[in-house]
Each structure stands twice: as structure tokens, then as C-alpha cells.
Design an enzyme around this catalytic site. Structure first.
Site, PDB file in Angstrom:
ATOM      1  CB  ILE A 222       3.645 -48.821 -96.357  1.00 31.97           C
ATOM      2  CG1 ILE A 222       3.222 -50.151 -96.983  1.00 31.97           C
ATOM      3  CG2 ILE A 222       5.170 -48.715 -96.293  1.00 31.97           C
ATOM      4  CD1 ILE A 222       3.628 -50.314 -98.430  1.00 31.97           C
TER       5      ILE A 222
ATOM      6  CG  ASP B  13      13.763 -50.968-102.682  1.00 29.74           C
ATOM      7  OD1 ASP B  13      14.745 -51.702-102.910  1.00 29.74           O
ATOM      8  OD2 ASP B  13      12.599 -51.388-102.581  1.00 29.74           O
TER       9      ASP B  13
ATOM     10  CD  GLU C  44      12.324 -50.525-110.318  1.00 31.50           C
ATOM     11  OE1 GLU C  44      11.729 -51.621-110.402  1.00 31.50           O
ATOM     12  OE2 GLU C  44      12.229 -49.778-109.335  1.00 31.50           O
TER      13      GLU C  44
ATOM     14  CG  HIS D 200      11.264 -52.850-106.747  1.00 29.28           C
ATOM     15  ND1 HIS D 200      10.643 -52.260-107.819  1.00 29.28           N
ATOM     16  CD2 HIS D 200      10.314 -52.901-105.763  1.00 29.28           C
ATOM     17  CE1 HIS D 200       9.375 -51.984-107.521  1.00 29.28           C
ATOM     18  NE2 HIS D 200       9.158 -52.369-106.281  1.00 29.28           N
ATOM     19  CG  LEU D 201      16.173 -55.718-102.485  1.00 30.78           C
ATOM     20  CD1 LEU D 201      17.447 -55.841-101.652  1.00 30.78           C
ATOM     21  CD2 LEU D 201      15.871 -57.033-103.180  1.00 30.78           C
ATOM     22  N   GLY D 202      11.794 -53.816-101.289  1.00 31.34           N
ATOM     23  CA  GLY D 202      10.888 -53.450-100.203  1.00 31.34           C
ATOM     24  C   GLY D 202      10.043 -54.592 -99.687  1.00 31.34           C
TER      25      GLY D 202
END
Length: 531
Positions: free
Chosen positions: A154, A258, A263, A281-283
Site C-alpha cells: 500500500i 479513516d 470504532e 474506515h473506507l480504505g
């Protein structure tokens, strides 16, 4: 009887279709990921559990999963799975490496743009009926310095995109060598240098004890007051209270998050700060990525449940069913050898060689090689597994080789792992005795015979009287119980000790040993021991 799989998180229906097509009964219950009590009540009915990040596969859940054989994580991160508990229960934990690397990198870049140009606040201003052009003066990314912490798949994808934007990219990764840095187009720097030079810092490391709160008050104090922080990796990498103070006091310009330590982040004071933009948390949340990881996890789990084939396993090497019985003790040894070197080495490894002597050379040495590499690399990155290990090593510029030879000594077979860094060479030798238990038999050329246990202590010293006594005395005074005490010494006057202890040794005890003046090196070791 057909195997049964529970899908307890939101997962593409592609996965459900694959399970059904392969002849596996599947229950799609995505709401259970947020209802641990319901999951506990039914988990003992299933052979497989397919999850994303919402489901927490805790020790309590795993202990109740009497029939469970495999946990499949659609994605790369497995910090929501108790790997130790699963391993001890004989449950395979699989992930889907590389399936969402590009998607997460794109999200980090998107967050960077949104933060630099204040896009969320400007959008809300328009919705509120305002036209505040002067309020939202942005900052260009062109020419800015981006600091990338963690240069794996990444992180490297972020580097490629940032280079295309005309940014100066610098990177910190303990296992990044110069060749790899050149290939991904960045300058390799120290952690401190990165913090001080960067206009934007982005995190792309796994969540481990060594990375927890790595961006703390001291790290934030090193950053420019005009700098911005991006975290699309894992919650817990950033000390959120320290970040809040830095933003409130004007010591940092902004942050884009993110992920959070807890959470959803209900009541988190960061959410009230205008300098902070957030996403839930959309990665990895794109249609393409979710299709990819759903397909991968369903295929992998089906293969294992129907034929015993293992791929992309975190806690078990991928080997054929035919080789499994013969190779099992050597697989354990290979993992221990790699883990030992990984725990002992804190600088980039340039070369790695595994020597197979005697009857072990007749086994699947390619698979054993992968186990060695995975054992070494996952000390720093727990997400590395046997399947991805060689690719990760290649990406890091590690030259990997293997040598086989006929029996050359008193042992029917042994494995020797040797590595070379920029400053030193290190080696360790192990074998499997007739009882099937792996043992270390040589370290740094010094002969020793030691069973491998979960908690160990390694020391080196000059071969002088009294050192063993001082070691035993200090550990005894500190309440450390020694299970086994293994010694070795060289003709050159060096000595080593490898002790098995009942529990982890505290930092205070390690400090006392190091300050005693008796030892050249004191290193705690931990190994994942399988029954």
C-alpha cells in the site's frame, strides 16, 4: 455431510455464490458481526467463518467454536482475529493479501487532496447557503514533501501516485533497503528525519505492539506546525489525545483519519475539530476491491474445506496434503529459525540463504524456504504469510537463495539460516530429532542444544567466571522461573545462553541485566508454539 460456512460481515454476494457452487452450505448473516452474543450462540455449528473487519474473532469466540476449521478474512488485516487462540485450536486463519492495496492507496491520496483543499468544509458551506471563497484558501500538493511511513504494497502504491503529482516523496520503513527505495522512487530516511521534513505524513503500517501509538506527543512535536497527518491504515497507530492537543494548540495544521482506536468513534473529541476530516474506515471500500477479496476468500476457504489445500494462511504454511505429514516438524523448525533471525535483526537484510543438509533436502524445500522467509518478515509485519513472503522479500530487495547437500555431519539432517545486512552476518542452525521436536543446535557458529519454547531469553557474554551465576541470581531475585538453561561457548572466548522461561520477561528485568555489565547482548524472544 456438507461443510457449513457462516458469513458474519457485509461481503459481496459473489462469495455466497462461490460457496454454493462448490457444494458448501452457507449462511449469510452480516448483522452478526456487530452482535457478538448472537455469534457466540451459533458459532459451534460451522466449519468456516468468513469475515471482514466488524467481526471480532476473540479467544472466547474461538474457544466456543467446536467445529470451526477455518477463518477467512476478506482483506489483509487480521488484527480482529486472535491468531494465537486459533492456532492452538488448530483453526486455519486465511487472509486475501494484495486484494485491496490499490484501493486503500487511492483513498489515502483522496484524503490528502480533501485535507489540503478543505473540500468537506467547503461542500458543507455551499449546502448552508454560503459562498465563502476567501475562507477556503487551500494548499497545493505540487512540490510538497510527502513522508510515507511503511513502504509495503500500500505504501509503495501511495509513493507511485505521489510521484505522479510532482511531490517529493521520502519514506521510513525498518526493512526498506536502498535498492527498493530507488525502485519505488523515494528517498529512504530515518523516522525522525521524515517527521521533521514532511509537509504531509501518511501511515501504512500494520498494528503491532511496536507500532501502537507510534505517532505520539513526541513524534507530533517533531512535525512542522504546517504539516498534516493522514491515517488510512489502522486505528491505534496515532495517540488520539496527543493529536487533539497538537491540533488545538496550533502545533499541527490538520489530520485526515479513516480509522480510529475505537470504532465507531462515538464521542471522540477529534470529531469536533475543524482541522480534522474523517471517513468511516473506507480504505478498502470500493466495488472492485470487495469483489476481489470476496472471490478470493470464498475460493480459499472452499479449497481447504473440500480438499485440505491451504493458501494465504497466516498461521499455517501452504503445502500439499501429501507432504504435510512428513514436513510438519520441519515446517515448525523453519518458522522458528526465521523468527529468531527476525527478532534479532533491526536493519535491512540484503541476503538470505537456507542450507538444507541430509534428508531434509529431499523435502519440498521451496515451501520450507517460504516458511523461513515468512517467519523472519512477520516479526515486523504480522500480515506476511507463506504465500506472500517471497514477493514481499523481493519487493524489499532481499536476495534469497537455497542450497541443498548430502549429509555432512553427525545429524541425519539440519537446516542452516544465514543472513547478511549492511553491517553484519548472522546464522542459526536447527534440526528435528527422532521425537519430532525442533531444536536449535548452533548460533553464531557456537554449538548449543535447545528446545524451542514460547518465551525465551538469549544472552551473549565474554567467557569469564561468574556470569552464569549473575544471570541466574538476577532472574531469581526478579521472580523469573527458568524452565531450561542451555549454554554454548567458542574457542575464541565468547559464550551464549538460551533460556526457556515461563512468561515474558519485563522491561525492568531486561534493563537490570543490561546494566549489570556482564552481558554483551540481552534479547527476549517469543515464538508461536503449536501443539
Amino acid at each position: 455431510m456438507k461443510p457449513r460456512v457462516l458469513v458474519s460481515d457485509e461481503l459481496s454476494t459473489t462469495a455466497v455464490d462461490i460457496f454454493n457452487d462448490r457444494g458448501i452450505d452457507v449462511d449469510y448473516q452480516p448483522e452478526m458481526g456487530s452482535d457478538p452474543d448472537a455469534l457466540l450462540r451459533c458459532i459451534d455449528r460451522y466449519d468456516g467463518l468468513a469475515i471482514r473487519s466488524a467481526t471480532k474473532a476473540t479467544k472466547e469466540l474461538i474457544d466456543k467454536a467446536g467445529a470451526l476449521r477455518v477463518i477467512g478474512r476478506a482483506g489483509i488485516g487480521v488484527d480482529n482475529v486472535d491468531i494465537v487462540a486459533a492456532t492452538r485450536r488448530g483453526i486455519i486463519v486465511m487472509n486475501t493479501p494484495f486484494g485491496n492495496s490499490e484501493t486503500t492507496a487511492e483513498h489515502a491520496i483522496g484524503m490528502m487532496f480533501a485535507l489540503a483543499r478543505q473540500i468537506p468544509a467547503a461542500h458543507q458551506s455551499i449546502l448552508d447557503g454560503k459562498w465563502e471563497k476567501s475562507r477556503f484558501m487551500g494548499s497545493e500538493l505540487l512540490g510538497k514533501t510527502l513522508g510515507v511511513i511503511g513502504c509495503g504494497n500500500i505504501g509503495a502504491a501511495v509513493c507511485r501516485r505521489a510521484n505522479g503529482l510532482g511531490m517529493t516523496v521520502i519514506g521510513f520503513d525498518p526493512y526498506l533497503n536502498e535498492d527498493r527505495a530507488t525502485r519505488i522512487g523515494i528517498e529512504k530516511v530515518t523516522f525522525e528525519d521524515l517527521l521533521e521534513r514532511s509537509d504531509i505524513v501518511t501511515l501504512h503500517v500494520p498494528m503491532t505492539e511496536s507500532t501502537r501509538n507510534m505517532i505520539d506527543a513526541a513524534a507530533l512535536a517533531r512535525m512542522k506546525t504546517s504539516a498534516r497527518l493522514i491515517n488510512c491504515a489502522r486505528g491505534g497507530l496515532v495517540d488520539e489525545e496527543a493529536l487533539r492537543e497538537a491540533l488545538t494548540d496550533g502545533k499541527l495544521a490538520g489530520a485526515a483519519l479513516d480509522v480510529f482506536a475505537v470504532e465507531p468513534p462515538v464521542g471522540n473529541p477529534l470529531l469536533t475539530l475543524p482541522q480534522v476530516i474523517t471517513t468511516p474506515h473506507l480504505g478498502a471500500s470500493t466495488t472492485e476491491a470487495q469483489e476481489n477479496v470476496a472471490l478470493q476468500v470464498a475460493m480459499q476457504m472452499s479449497d481447504y474445506l473440500l480438499s485440505g489445500a491451504v493458501s494465504n494462511a497466516i498461521n499455517m504454511p501452504s503445502i500439499s496434503a501429501e507432504d504435510a505429514r512428513r514436513m510438519q516438524p520441519w515446517v515448525k523448525l523453519a518458522n522458528y529459525l526465521g523468527s529468531f533471525v527476525g527478532q534479532m535483526t533491526n536493519e535491512p537484510i540484503r541476503e538470505l540463504n537456507v542450507l538444507y543438509d541430509g534428508t531434509v533436502a529431499e523435502l519440498n524445500t521451496g515451501a520450507l524456504n517460504a516458511v523461513v522467509i515468512a517467519g523472519l518478515l512477520k516479526v515486523a509485519n504480522p500480515e506476511v504469510n507463506m504465500v506472500s513472503a517471497e514477493d514481499v522479500a523481493r519487493e524489499r530487495g532481499i536476495i534469497v537463495s537455497a542450497t541443498t547437500q548430502s549429509k555432512s555431519g553427525i545429524f541425519d539432517a539440519y537446516m542452516k539460516l544465514s543472513i547478511r545486512t549492511g553491517t553484519r552476518e548472522r546464522s542459526i542452525v536447527g534440526t528435528v530429532f527422532s521425537d519430532g521436536r525442533p531444536r536449535f543446535i548452533q548460533i553464531k557458529g557456537i554449538y548449543i542444544e535447545a528446545d524451542v519454547t514460547e518465551h525465551m531469553l538469549y544472552t551473549t557474554n565474554e567467557d569469564t567466571p561468574g556470569v552464569i551465576g549473575r544471570l541466574g541470581t538476577i532472574l531469581g531475585e526478579e521472580g523469573v522461573n527458568i524452565a531450561n538453561f542451555n549454554l554454548g561457548r567458542s574457542d575464541a572466548g565468547s559464550a551464549i545462553a538460551l533460556l526457556s522461561v515461563d512468561a515474558p520477561i519485563s522491561d525492568a528485568v531486561l534493563t537490570r541485566l543490561r546494566q549489570s555489565g556482564s552481558f554483551n547482548q540481552v534479547m527476549p524472544l517469543r515464538f508461536g508454539i503449536e501443539d
